[in-house]
Each structure stands twice: as structure tokens, then as C-alpha cells.
Design a protein around this motif. Structure first.
Motif, PDB file in Angstrom:
ATOM      1  N   TYR A 178       0.814  -1.211   0.000  1.00 48.21           N
ATOM      2  CA  TYR A 178       0.000   0.000   0.000  1.00 48.21           C
ATOM      3  C   TYR A 178       0.850   1.264   0.000  1.00 48.21           C
ATOM      4  N   GLU A 179       2.139   1.122   0.309  1.00 48.58           N
ATOM      5  CA  GLU A 179       2.988   2.283   0.557  1.00 48.58           C
ATOM      6  C   GLU A 179       4.021   2.498  -0.537  1.00 48.58           C
ATOM      7  N   CYS A 180       4.311   3.766  -0.832  1.00 50.74           N
ATOM      8  CA  CYS A 180       5.295   4.019  -1.878  1.00 50.74           C
ATOM      9  C   CYS A 180       6.708   3.767  -1.355  1.00 50.74           C
ATOM     10  N   LEU A 181       7.583   3.365  -2.290  1.00 54.64           N
ATOM     11  CA  LEU A 181       8.937   2.927  -1.934  1.00 54.64           C
ATOM     12  C   LEU A 181       9.928   3.398  -2.986  1.00 54.64           C
ATOM     13  N   GLN A 182      11.200   3.482  -2.580  1.00 48.73           N
ATOM     14  CA  GLN A 182      12.268   3.726  -3.555  1.00 48.73           C
ATOM     15  C   GLN A 182      13.375   2.704  -3.350  1.00 48.73           C
ATOM     16  N   PHE A 183      14.006   2.328  -4.482  1.00 47.84           N
ATOM     17  CA  PHE A 183      15.182   1.460  -4.426  1.00 47.84           C
ATOM     18  C   PHE A 183      16.271   2.068  -5.314  1.00 47.84           C
ATOM     19  N   PRO A 184      17.244   2.766  -4.697  1.00 43.23           N
ATOM     20  CA  PRO A 184      18.337   3.308  -5.505  1.00 43.23           C
ATOM     21  C   PRO A 184      19.322   2.185  -5.834  1.00 43.23           C
ATOM     22  N   VAL A 185      19.546   1.946  -7.137  1.00 40.03           N
ATOM     23  CA  VAL A 185      20.445   0.848  -7.524  1.00 40.03           C
ATOM     24  C   VAL A 185      21.826   1.041  -6.902  1.00 40.03           C
ATOM     25  N   LEU A 186      22.255   2.307  -6.737  1.00 35.37           N
ATOM     26  CA  LEU A 186      23.609   2.494  -6.202  1.00 35.37           C
ATOM     27  C   LEU A 186      23.766   2.023  -4.752  1.00 35.37           C
ATOM     28  N   ALA A 187      22.657   1.760  -4.079  1.00 38.08           N
ATOM     29  CA  ALA A 187      22.768   1.171  -2.739  1.00 38.08           C
ATOM     30  C   ALA A 187      23.342  -0.247  -2.816  1.00 38.08           C
ATOM     31  N   SER A 188      23.221  -0.876  -3.997  1.00 40.14           N
ATOM     32  CA  SER A 188      23.748  -2.236  -4.136  1.00 40.14           C
ATOM     33  C   SER A 188      25.065  -2.248  -4.917  1.00 40.14           C
ATOM     34  N   VAL A 189      25.610  -1.054  -5.169  1.00 45.39           N
ATOM     35  CA  VAL A 189      26.871  -0.952  -5.916  1.00 45.39           C
ATOM     36  C   VAL A 189      27.944  -0.402  -4.980  1.00 45.39           C
ATOM     37  N   PRO A 190      29.018  -1.166  -4.722  1.00 52.16           N
ATOM     38  CA  PRO A 190      30.083  -0.637  -3.853  1.00 52.16           C
ATOM     39  C   PRO A 190      30.659   0.654  -4.430  1.00 52.16           C
TER      40      PRO A 190
END
Ligand SMILES: *Cc1c(COP(=O)(O)O)cnc(C)c1O
Length: 389
Positions: A339-351
Motif C-alpha cells: 500500500y505504501e510508496c517505496l524507492q530502491f536506488p540501484v547504487l545502494a547495491s553498488v560498492p
């Protein structure tokens, strides 16, 4: 008073009250089911696929949910699992043997790729990953020993689309099984089985449950394929859905259609808003005419989800992080479909040492619009962009 405490604690006052008729089916939170004759018990023990014996096999709440999902996907059967990852792993392990080859789209959901690369590789199964936006290349990647083609259309970060009719047609002629991760479109917007795909998988943790409080997985397909899977790997691995979770997902399903419609409407507004902002170099969403898979997406999906990606024009890692940190309503988290909006920044998974400003993928921020009004979501994005000035 009672005459025997053990009898009171264990047996008395538990008769189902047949004088009331609940509108909502009760939750059958019971591990096992009893029989009144040896004859009936024997029948269940020898044929668990067709009897409710023990909740590692069938359970009434799980069966209700499975029946609804199979009907939605237009298949004979549906198996439910403790997660989407378990759904993929159990069914794929059941279908493959040493010496088999798999063709899989490049960059599927990460744990779907890992069942091939990290686990089945140890059991003599080989895999070729092929461009998810090029259906002809996927077909060309098949060999004599290809047993399975694994698809995800659209995929959930970059939204490549595969031509399901074309791939299914080729696979059937060549006796290759096809399986698709259909989580993004949900059974409301895309029914791959009707286009010829054998097995339709969902992470029910996303749209199907829709409330960000359950992890669950689904595989729909024919009885011919899924009955042997049930009798062997399904019962043996025991990666089952708890009846209480099934009961809650039945509740989530009641709003699936209206949630999907709202998702689609909000996505159109937000995607167009993001397209109008020069801070975003590109917007990735399958129903945008400039997206590579647009024509195919339109021909096989009746609507589109509210998960999309923006490619930041800004190349500085710090500035992209500043934008993400400034978003207030879009919570930073994995998952989507709730129900809630979200963000996933790809750079969080890039060293940091690996970050490459010229690599467009590294500048992707995946956004998911929840059930909030589009206005407050646009404001949140606008404010975060203004904070970059
Ligand atoms: C979340 C997800 C999965 C895995 O499902 P779980 O329920 O988290 O195990 C698989 N595919 C896609 C596209 C997903 O988003």
C-alpha cells in the motif's frame, strides 16, 4: 465443573458451531485432519494430492487461495509456497535433472538467477543468460538439451519485455518447458498461460497480498506438470504457506482488482510527471511508447503496474544519494506491491569503488507508487529534486 482436566483441556467445547454462517471463511489453523474410518484414512494416506490429510500437503485455506489464483491465471492447478523464491526453487528443481540446460533472461530477480548459478550448477544443470528485450536471441540460445526457458516480463528494475506468444510457440514445438515470473503485472493485467506459457509464477509478497505483511509464492500450471511436483518436491521440501497467511492473502485478494486499477492510474500520472523533469535522463516503464518493448507489452498486458525506474541525469554519486535521502514519502526499502510508496536506488547495491557514472544502470532509482494520492507523491519528488539546487 469437569470430571477430567485432560479431557477438558484437550477435547471439550470445541464442536464447530453450525448455527452460525460466517461471511468470511474461518481460518483452519490445524496441522492435521482426522478421519472416522480406517477406510477413509487409508484413502488419504495413499493419495495426498486428492485428500486433506496434513497441512504440509493440503489445508482448506491454502486450497481456497490456490483455487482462486488458478482460476485467475486460467490454469488447472496452483501450488503455494512460503516465498516467491521457494516457488521458483522448488518447482525448477522438480523439473530439471543433471545434463539439462536452461535459457534464462539476463537480470531476472536476483534470487531467481542464483538458483541456476549457485545451486543447480552443482547438480550438473547449465544456464545461458540472454538479453531480456530480445525474444529472438532467447530462442536462438536454446540447444538440444534445453529443458526450460525462464522469463520475467516485464522485469522489475529495467522492465524489458519478452514476446510471450512467440517464445511459447517455439518452446511447445521443441518440447521445452516455459516458466514466467508474472509478479509485476499480477494476474489482473497479464495471463501468460493463455498465451501458451506453461508455468506462471508470482511473488505473492507483492501485489497479490498487497499489504507488505506477508512473504508468499505462487506457481500456476497444468495438473500434468504440477501433480508430480506436489507428490514429490512440494511435500518433501515442505516450503509451504501457513494457513493463517493464506487466510490473510484471501483478504488481500478482495481488493486486488481495485488496487491494480489505482496503481495503473497513479503510474500514468507519475511517469508523465517524471518525464517532464530534466533531472531525469530517462523513465523506464513498459507502457511508455519510447520503451523498447512497448508494442509487445501493449499486446499482452491489459494494464501496467506502478513500479517504474528513473535514470538520474546527475552523474555525481553524492548528488544522487542526496536526492534519494531527500525523498520523504518514498521509503527506502526492498520490495514493492504494497500500500505504501517505496524507492530502491540501484547504487545502494553498488560498492563505491565500483560505481561508474557512465553506467546508466548505476544511476537508476526504482520508484513504486503506493495507494497515496498522486499529488503528494509528485510533491515529494519535486521537493527532493529542488533540494539538489
Ligand atoms: C520479490 C520478488 C521475487 C521473490 O519473491 P519473495 O516472495 O520475496 O521470495 C521474485 N520475483 C520478483 C519479480 C520479485 O519482485
Amino acid at each position: 465443573m469437569y470430571s477430567d482436566l485432560s479431557e477438558l483441556l484437550l477435547h471439550q467445547y470445541e464442536n464447530a458451531d453450525t448455527s452460525v454462517q460466517p461471511v468470511v471463511p474461518p481460518a483452519y489453523i490445524s496441522s492435521n485432519f482426522s478421519f472416522t474410518t480406517v477406510h477413509d484414512f487409508r484413502a488419504a494416506l495413499t493419495d495426498e494430492f486428492n485428500h486433506t490429510l496434513y497441512s504440509r500437503g493440503h489445508n482448506p485455506n491454502v486450497s481456497m487461495l490456490a483455487a482462486k489464483l488458478a482460476a485467475m491465471e486460467g490454469t488447472e492447478e496452483c501450488l503455494l509456497f512460503s516465498s516467491g523464491a521457494a516457488a521458483v526453487s522448488v518447482v525448477i528443481t522438480a523439473l530439471l535433472k543433471s545434463g539439462d540446460h536452461v535459457v534464462c533472461i539476463q537480470n531476472p530477480y536476483a534470487w531467481s538467477a542464483r538458483i541456476f548459478t549457485n545451486i543447480l550448477s552443482r547438480y550438473g544443470v547449465s544456464v545461458t543468460f540472454s538479453d531480456a528485450s530480445d525474444s529472438d536471441a532467447l530462442i536462438k540460445a536454446c540447444k538440444d538439451n534445453t529443458r526450460l526457458i525462464f522469463l520475467e516480463s516485464p522485469n522489475s528494475i529495467t522492465f524489458e519485455v519478452q514476446d510471450l506468444r512467440k517464445i511459447a510457440d517455439f518452446a511447445r514445438k521443441n518440447h521445452i518447458l516455459t516458466m514466467i515470473d508474472n509478479s509485476y503485472a499480477s494476474p489482473v493485467f497479464q495471463n501468460p498461460h493463455a498465451l501458451g506459457i506453461d508455468l506462471v509464477m508470482h511473488s505473492a509478497s507483492k501485489y497479490i497480498n498487497g499489504h507488505s505483511d506477508i512473504i508468499a509464492g505462487v506457481v500456476c500450471g497444468s495438473r500434468k506438470i504440477l501433480e508430480p511436483v506436489f507428490r514429490s518436491e512440494y511435500l518433501n521440501y515442505g516450503a509451504i504457506l501457513h494457513p493463517h497467511s493464506a487466510w490473510l492473502i484471501l483478504r488481500g485478494l478482495r481488493t486486488l482488482e481495485i488496487r491494480m486499477k489505482k496503481s495503473y492510474e497513479t503510474a500514468i500520472e507519475l511517469v508523465n510527471f517524471c518525464k517532464s523533469r530534466p533531472e531525469f535522463e530517462e523513465v523506464l516503464w513498459p507502457f511508455l511508447p519510447e520503451c523498447k518493448g512497448y508494442e509487445i507489452a501493449k499486446s499482452q498486458m491489459s494494464g501496467c503496474g506502478a513500479l517504474f525506474s528513473v535514470v538520474m541525469a546527475e552523474k555525481s554519486r553524492n548528488k544522487i544519494e542526496r536526492f534519494c535521502n531527500a525523498l520523504k514519502l518514498f521509503k527506502m526499502a526492498v520490495s514493492w506491491g504494497g500500500y505504501e510508496c517505496l524507492q530502491f536506488p540501484v547504487l545502494a547495491s553498488v560498492p563505491e569503488s565500483v560505481y561508474n557514472p557512465e553506467n546508466k544502470r548505476h544511476r537508476i532509482v526504482r520508484l513504486y507508487a503506493g495507494l497515496e494520492s498522486p499529488e503528494i507523491l509528485k510533491n515529494d519528488i519535486r521537493n527532493a529534486l529542488n533540494s539538489l539546487k
